[in-house]
Design an enzyme around this catalytic site. Sequence first.
Site, PDB file in Angstrom:
ATOM      1  N   THR A   9       0.823  -1.217   0.000  1.00 14.82           N
ATOM      2  CA  THR A   9       0.000   0.000   0.000  1.00 14.82           C
ATOM      3  C   THR A   9       0.855   1.263   0.000  1.00 14.82           C
ATOM      4  OG1 THR A   9      -0.123  -0.127   2.391  1.00 14.82           O
ATOM      5  CG2 THR A   9      -1.951  -1.110   1.166  1.00 14.82           C
ATOM      6  N   ARG A  33      -4.550  -1.481   4.310  1.00 12.65           N
ATOM      7  CA  ARG A  33      -5.412  -0.425   3.749  1.00 12.65           C
ATOM      8  C   ARG A  33      -6.108  -0.924   2.484  1.00 12.65           C
ATOM      9  NH1 ARG A  33      -1.060   4.344   4.070  1.00 12.65           N
ATOM     10  NH2 ARG A  33       0.375   2.563   4.127  1.00 12.65           N
ATOM     11  N   ASP A  58      -3.597  -8.109   8.551  1.00 14.37           N
ATOM     12  CA  ASP A  58      -2.540  -7.578   9.400  1.00 14.37           C
ATOM     13  C   ASP A  58      -1.534  -8.710   9.620  1.00 14.37           C
ATOM     14  OD1 ASP A  58      -0.980  -6.758  11.619  1.00 14.37           O
ATOM     15  OD2 ASP A  58      -2.604  -5.481  12.352  1.00 14.37           O
ATOM     16  N   VAL A  59      -0.286  -8.501   9.220  1.00 13.90           N
ATOM     17  CA  VAL A  59       0.703  -9.593   9.328  1.00 13.90           C
ATOM     18  C   VAL A  59       0.940 -10.030  10.774  1.00 13.90           C
ATOM     19  CG1 VAL A  59       1.966  -9.096   7.181  1.00 13.90           C
ATOM     20  CG2 VAL A  59       2.724  -8.045   9.312  1.00 13.90           C
ATOM     21  N   TYR A 151      14.400  -1.350  16.705  1.00  9.81           N
ATOM     22  CA  TYR A 151      14.267  -1.509  15.245  1.00  9.81           C
ATOM     23  C   TYR A 151      15.473  -2.281  14.712  1.00  9.81           C
ATOM     24  CZ  TYR A 151      13.852  -0.540  10.252  1.00  9.81           C
ATOM     25  OH  TYR A 151      13.758  -0.683   8.891  1.00  9.81           O
ATOM     26  N   PRO A 181      18.435  -2.130   2.500  1.00 11.53           N
ATOM     27  CA  PRO A 181      18.632  -0.753   2.050  1.00 11.53           C
ATOM     28  C   PRO A 181      19.084   0.190   3.172  1.00 11.53           C
ATOM     29  CG  PRO A 181      16.404  -1.577   1.521  1.00 11.53           C
ATOM     30  CD  PRO A 181      17.010  -2.493   2.549  1.00 11.53           C
ATOM     31  N   VAL A 184      15.775   5.266   2.293  1.00 14.30           N
ATOM     32  CA  VAL A 184      14.838   5.262   1.166  1.00 14.30           C
ATOM     33  C   VAL A 184      13.679   6.175   1.548  1.00 14.30           C
ATOM     34  CG1 VAL A 184      13.477   3.826  -0.397  1.00 14.30           C
ATOM     35  CG2 VAL A 184      15.340   2.772   0.926  1.00 14.30           C
ATOM     36  N   GLU A 187       6.981   6.291   3.152  1.00 15.78           N
ATOM     37  CA  GLU A 187       6.242   6.713   4.356  1.00 15.78           C
ATOM     38  C   GLU A 187       6.953   6.254   5.634  1.00 15.78           C
ATOM     39  OE1 GLU A 187       2.134   5.414   4.131  1.00 15.78           O
ATOM     40  OE2 GLU A 187       1.826   6.421   2.215  1.00 15.78           O
ATOM     41  N   PHE A 188       8.104   5.583   5.463  1.00 21.96           N
ATOM     42  CA  PHE A 188       8.803   4.964   6.596  1.00 21.96           C
ATOM     43  C   PHE A 188       9.036   5.930   7.758  1.00 21.96           C
ATOM     44  CE2 PHE A 188      12.878   4.078   8.695  1.00 21.96           C
ATOM     45  CZ  PHE A 188      12.704   2.781   9.123  1.00 21.96           C
TER      46      PHE A 188
HETATM   47  P1  NDP Z   1       6.224   2.347   4.123  1.00 24.86           P
HETATM   48  O1  NDP Z   1       5.778   2.827   5.446  1.00 24.86           O
HETATM   49  O2  NDP Z   1       6.114   3.275   2.962  1.00 24.86           O
HETATM   50  O3  NDP Z   1       5.495   0.969   3.766  1.00 24.86           O
HETATM   51  C1  NDP Z   1       5.331  -0.046   4.731  1.00 24.86           C
HETATM   52  C2  NDP Z   1       4.351  -1.089   4.228  1.00 24.86           C
HETATM   53  O4  NDP Z   1       4.239  -2.116   5.237  1.00 24.86           O
HETATM   54  C3  NDP Z   1       2.947  -0.516   4.016  1.00 24.86           C
HETATM   55  O5  NDP Z   1       2.416  -1.019   2.810  1.00 24.86           O
HETATM   56  C4  NDP Z   1       2.159  -1.058   5.198  1.00 24.86           C
HETATM   57  O6  NDP Z   1       0.819  -1.334   4.800  1.00 24.86           O
HETATM   58  C5  NDP Z   1       2.884  -2.390   5.481  1.00 24.86           C
HETATM   59  N1  NDP Z   1       2.651  -2.797   6.861  1.00 24.86           N
HETATM   60  C6  NDP Z   1       3.112  -2.210   7.989  1.00 24.86           C
HETATM   61  N2  NDP Z   1       2.619  -2.817   9.076  1.00 24.86           N
HETATM   62  C7  NDP Z   1       1.822  -3.823   8.620  1.00 24.86           C
HETATM   63  C8  NDP Z   1       1.020  -4.810   9.256  1.00 24.86           C
HETATM   64  N3  NDP Z   1       0.940  -4.899  10.582  1.00 24.86           N
HETATM   65  N4  NDP Z   1       0.328  -5.678   8.493  1.00 24.86           N
HETATM   66  C9  NDP Z   1       0.394  -5.603   7.150  1.00 24.86           C
HETATM   67  N5  NDP Z   1       1.140  -4.702   6.479  1.00 24.86           N
HETATM   68  C10 NDP Z   1       1.837  -3.822   7.212  1.00 24.86           C
HETATM   69  O7  NDP Z   1       7.751   1.937   4.318  1.00 24.86           O
HETATM   70  P2  NDP Z   1       8.843   1.292   3.326  1.00 24.86           P
HETATM   71  O8  NDP Z   1       8.292   1.014   2.008  1.00 24.86           O
HETATM   72  O9  NDP Z   1      10.037   2.140   3.421  1.00 24.86           O
HETATM   73  O10 NDP Z   1       9.161  -0.043   4.125  1.00 24.86           O
HETATM   74  C11 NDP Z   1       9.094  -1.331   3.565  1.00 24.86           C
HETATM   75  C12 NDP Z   1      10.161  -2.203   4.223  1.00 24.86           C
HETATM   76  O11 NDP Z   1      11.443  -1.673   3.934  1.00 24.86           O
HETATM   77  C13 NDP Z   1      10.060  -2.289   5.743  1.00 24.86           C
HETATM   78  O12 NDP Z   1      10.294  -3.619   6.132  1.00 24.86           O
HETATM   79  C14 NDP Z   1      11.190  -1.373   6.222  1.00 24.86           C
HETATM   80  O13 NDP Z   1      11.664  -1.747   7.473  1.00 24.86           O
HETATM   81  C15 NDP Z   1      12.203  -1.622   5.121  1.00 24.86           C
HETATM   82  N6  NDP Z   1      13.247  -0.600   4.964  1.00 24.86           N
HETATM   83  C16 NDP Z   1      12.910   0.708   4.719  1.00 24.86           C
HETATM   84  C17 NDP Z   1      13.910   1.640   4.570  1.00 24.86           C
HETATM   85  C18 NDP Z   1      13.636   3.098   4.371  1.00 24.86           C
HETATM   86  O14 NDP Z   1      14.542   3.929   4.590  1.00 24.86           O
HETATM   87  N7  NDP Z   1      12.436   3.491   3.945  1.00 24.86           N
HETATM   88  C19 NDP Z   1      15.334   1.250   4.615  1.00 24.86           C
HETATM   89  C20 NDP Z   1      15.547  -0.135   4.899  1.00 24.86           C
HETATM   90  C21 NDP Z   1      14.539  -1.015   5.036  1.00 24.86           C
HETATM   91  P3  NDP Z   1      -0.492  -0.939   5.645  1.00 24.86           P
HETATM   92  O15 NDP Z   1      -0.178   0.286   6.427  1.00 24.86           O
HETATM   93  O16 NDP Z   1      -1.555  -0.756   4.600  1.00 24.86           O
HETATM   94  O17 NDP Z   1      -0.751  -2.146   6.474  1.00 24.86           O
HETATM   95  C1  8X3 Z   2      15.567   2.004   7.495  1.00 26.75           C
HETATM   96  C2  8X3 Z   2      16.898   2.635   7.378  1.00 26.75           C
HETATM   97  O1  8X3 Z   2      18.756   3.817   8.639  1.00 26.75           O
HETATM   98  O2  8X3 Z   2      16.469   4.378   9.242  1.00 26.75           O
HETATM   99  O3  8X3 Z   2      15.669   0.657   7.774  1.00 26.75           O
HETATM  100  O4  8X3 Z   2      17.431   2.274   9.892  1.00 26.75           O
HETATM  101  S1  8X3 Z   2      17.406   3.282   8.863  1.00 26.75           S
END
Ligand code: NDP
Ligand code: 8X3
Length: 250
Positions: A9, A33, A58-59, A151, A181, A184, A187-188
């Site tokens: 999403t 969502r 929800d995972v 984390y 990564p 990135v 929405e993280f």
């Molecule tokens: P976003 O917040 O943009 O996306 C996260 C996704 O995870 C959403 O689609 C959300 O969907 C889903 N999600 C979260 N909690 C749940 C849940 N309980 N059940 C089902 N789905 C869930 O973040 P990113 O795209 O950046 O993150 C994706 C992955 O990459 C994560 O594992 C993150 O730790 C990892 N990552 C991210 C980095 C960054 O800097 N952005 C760097 C390194 C790793 P919904 O809310 O609809 O459930």
């Molecule tokens: C997301 C990257 O540096 O915020 O996993 O941990 S960092």
Amino acid sequence: MIAFITGVTSGIGKASAKEFAKHQYHLIITGRRKEILESLKTELENQYAIQVLPLCFDVREEEEVKNAIQSLPAHFKSIDVLVNNAGLAAGLGPIQEGEIQHWERMIDTNIKGLLYVTKYVSNLMVAQKKGHIINVGSIAGKEVYANGNVYCATKHAVDALNKGMRIDLLPHGIKVSAIHPGMVETEFSIVRFDGDVNRAKKVYENMIPLSADDIAETIYWMASRPSHVNINDVVIMPSVQANATTVIRN
Ligand code: NDP
Ligand code: 8X3
């Protein structure tokens, strides 16, 4: 070919769904969502003439995960690629000030959620004697940085699980890979800072972070290697980031 991608999403998951769709994969897309899942289904089916099955769960809820995967229609059960992407960070602060709810959310999503999905999808892959699981870890799974404590621990767990899965699934013809990564922009950080968009923006200020597309293209590249090749582990960073904490800003 069928790809099962969690967390589509937003961010990396959404970009990965588009990338696999572009390469004519049928998709099982998941997240909480529902409206976003439905609109992504319509968009991708119209654009790429593929079939997309949205699964809203929800995972963290093992029963929901099990029911969703075990009740997949027969033609969607032969999953070729699982991208374990759903995950999050909640909070950034010293351990003694950590919020228990943040800890539970991260542990339940990043470790337990990834395990539940893996268990039920890998059962299908073992039965068909093939498949590829790609786990989304993080630089936080390779290094520990100040205030990242829980984390980082969850992503170190993903790193360990990735290695363990690879050993256990080897005799079943299933490849296991991880991508880790650095920064990135998705929405993280908004999620990490409980919706504080301004604080989230500052994380990527005066530097060029990776985009979700950069990660999606790399995940697809990992998935599309010849069958005798497995990419065990990829650490991918913005060019201006050397490690978890060293970044050059303008
Ligand atoms: P976003 O917040 O943009 O996306 C996260 C996704 O995870 C959403 O689609 C959300 O969907 C889903 N999600 C979260 N909690 C749940 C849940 N309980 N059940 C089902 N789905 C869930 O973040 P990113 O795209 O950046 O993150 C994706 C992955 O990459 C994560 O594992 C993150 O730790 C990892 N990552 C991210 C980095 C960054 O800097 N952005 C760097 C390194 C790793 P919904 O809310 O609809 O459930
Ligand atoms: C997301 C990257 O540096 O915020 O996993 O941990 S960092």
